[in-house]
Structure formats: C-alpha cells, structure tokens
Design a protein around this motif. Structure first.
Motif, PDB file in Angstrom:
ATOM      1  N   ARG A  41     156.960  13.306  59.862  1.00 28.37           N
ATOM      2  CA  ARG A  41     155.848  13.846  60.533  1.00 28.37           C
ATOM      3  C   ARG A  41     154.868  13.113  60.974  1.00 28.37           C
ATOM      4  NH1 ARG A  41     156.752  17.732  56.345  1.00 28.37           N
ATOM      5  NH2 ARG A  41     154.801  16.974  55.215  1.00 28.37           N
ATOM      6  N   THR A  44     156.308  11.260  63.897  1.00 29.51           N
ATOM      7  CA  THR A  44     156.140  12.074  65.192  1.00 29.51           C
ATOM      8  C   THR A  44     154.804  12.217  65.729  1.00 29.51           C
ATOM      9  OG1 THR A  44     157.971  13.533  64.318  1.00 29.51           O
ATOM     10  CG2 THR A  44     156.594  14.363  65.818  1.00 29.51           C
ATOM     11  N   HIS A  45     153.818  12.208  64.804  1.00 20.90           N
ATOM     12  CA  HIS A  45     152.523  12.025  65.486  1.00 20.90           C
ATOM     13  C   HIS A  45     152.030  10.925  66.070  1.00 20.90           C
ATOM     14  CE1 HIS A  45     148.358  14.007  65.789  1.00 20.90           C
ATOM     15  NE2 HIS A  45     147.931  12.699  65.699  1.00 20.90           N
TER      16      HIS A  45
END
Length: 200
Positions: A41, A44-45
């Motif tokens: 995550r 992804t950010h």
C-alpha cells in the motif's frame, strides 16, 4: 473499504464497552492479515508521485528514487534507504506538512534518528532555497545542538538536495520494494506492535 468477511468473522459488539475476548481475538487476526499488505500500500501511494513535477527538473517519484539510490550507493543500511525513498511520500496529502506525513508512516519501523530526519528534512532542505522565496534559509538553526542535527543536514546535503538530475541512473522502484517489505515487516516501536507479534 469493503469487507467480505461473514458476520460470524466479525466482532459482535456495537460499542467497545461490550467487547469480549473473542471479539478482540477476531479483530487482532484481521489486523495482522491487513498489516502484511502495508508495504504494498505504501508503494502504491508512492507511485502517485509519478509524473508530478511541480516545476522541478524531475518528477517527485524520480526524486524519491534518486534520493534512495544515492543513499544505497553510499552504503547506507536498509532503514536509511527506505527513509530516503519515502521522505517525500506526503507530498500528495500534506502539501503544507509533507515531512510529518512521511515521518508518521516511518516511525514504527525506523530508529529515532531516522524518524527525526524524516520529520525535519523540510526545514533543513530549506537551507538551499528558502532565501529565494523571501524565507529564512537558516530556520534549521533552531535545531543546532540537537543530537540529530548533523545527520539531518548530511541527509539533505548528500542525498535530498542533490537528487534532481534528469540524467542520473536511479534504481527502479522494484529494486527497493523488498527493502520496504523487510523494514516494514515488524514494528520496532508502536502502541499496536503486540497485535502484529504473532507470525506474519
């Protein structure tokens, strides 16, 4: 975020004062499973910085990769390199306080010194440009004498302020992904650390 778990795989309380051991065992199990995906995550950010130039010679993702690559090639350890990679990840959500965003994300997984560098690098980076914007380039002097002052100044001088070269051969994000996974595998300082203590 949707949760596909059945009603029987969720806590049964409607207020925490009603919670039972069974409820919190269920929640802790879900927390452990969810926390395993944190590195993905985060990456992804970080990819949201791709193509975001903000007027700079390179986009913010390339700046992040270049900062981390320079630190890696200088022999820094993985927590340092991951800090270098993620130091500007807050640019998308914290336009006015991006260092604090990065520092908060890193805090459970890195040393107090690296957390301090992430949290304060914005003021230290200002030494190189604040005076062009009518600001005080010496704002970092308020921290002179702090145990981590020199380490933060060095981070900015050697890696951060130097990482805007369009011709630099930065390592790709995939190169750093395993490092992020290892550094974020288990918190070293976190209120919620015990919830992740069983096998991951």
């Amino acid at each position: 975020m949707s949760d596909d778990t059945s009603l029987h795989d969720r806590a049964q309380f409607t207020a925490m004062v009603e919670g039972t051991q069974e409820d919190w065992t269920t929640i802790a199990t879900h927390f452990r499973d969810f926390s395993k995906g944190l590195p993905d995550r985060v990456l992804t950010h970080l990819k949201l910085l791709d193509g975001d130039y903000g007027g700079f010679p390179v986009d913010r993702l390339e700046h992040s990769l270049q900062t981390a690559t320079r630190a890696y090639r200088d022999g820094r350890d993985e927590p340092y390199v991951v800090t270098a990679l993620l130091h500007d990840i807050g640019d998308t959500l914290g336009s006015f306080n991006h260092p604090e965003i990065a520092a908060a994300m890193l805090r459970p997984f890195v040393s107090e010194q690296l957390h301090w560098i992430a949290h304060n690098h914005g003021v230290f980076q200002g030494y190189y440009y604040f005076h062009y914007l009518g600001m005080d380039r010496d704002l970092r002097e308020q921290y002179r004498g702090h145990p981590h002052f020199e380490a933060c100044a060095e981070f900015c001088e050697k890696y951060d302020q130097a990482a805007f070269d369009p011709n630099y051969d930065s390592a790709p994000l995939e190169f750093f992904a395993p490092m992020v996974a290892r550094v974020m595998a288990r918190p070293i300082t976190s209120t919620y650390g015990p919830m992740a203590a069983s096998d991951r």
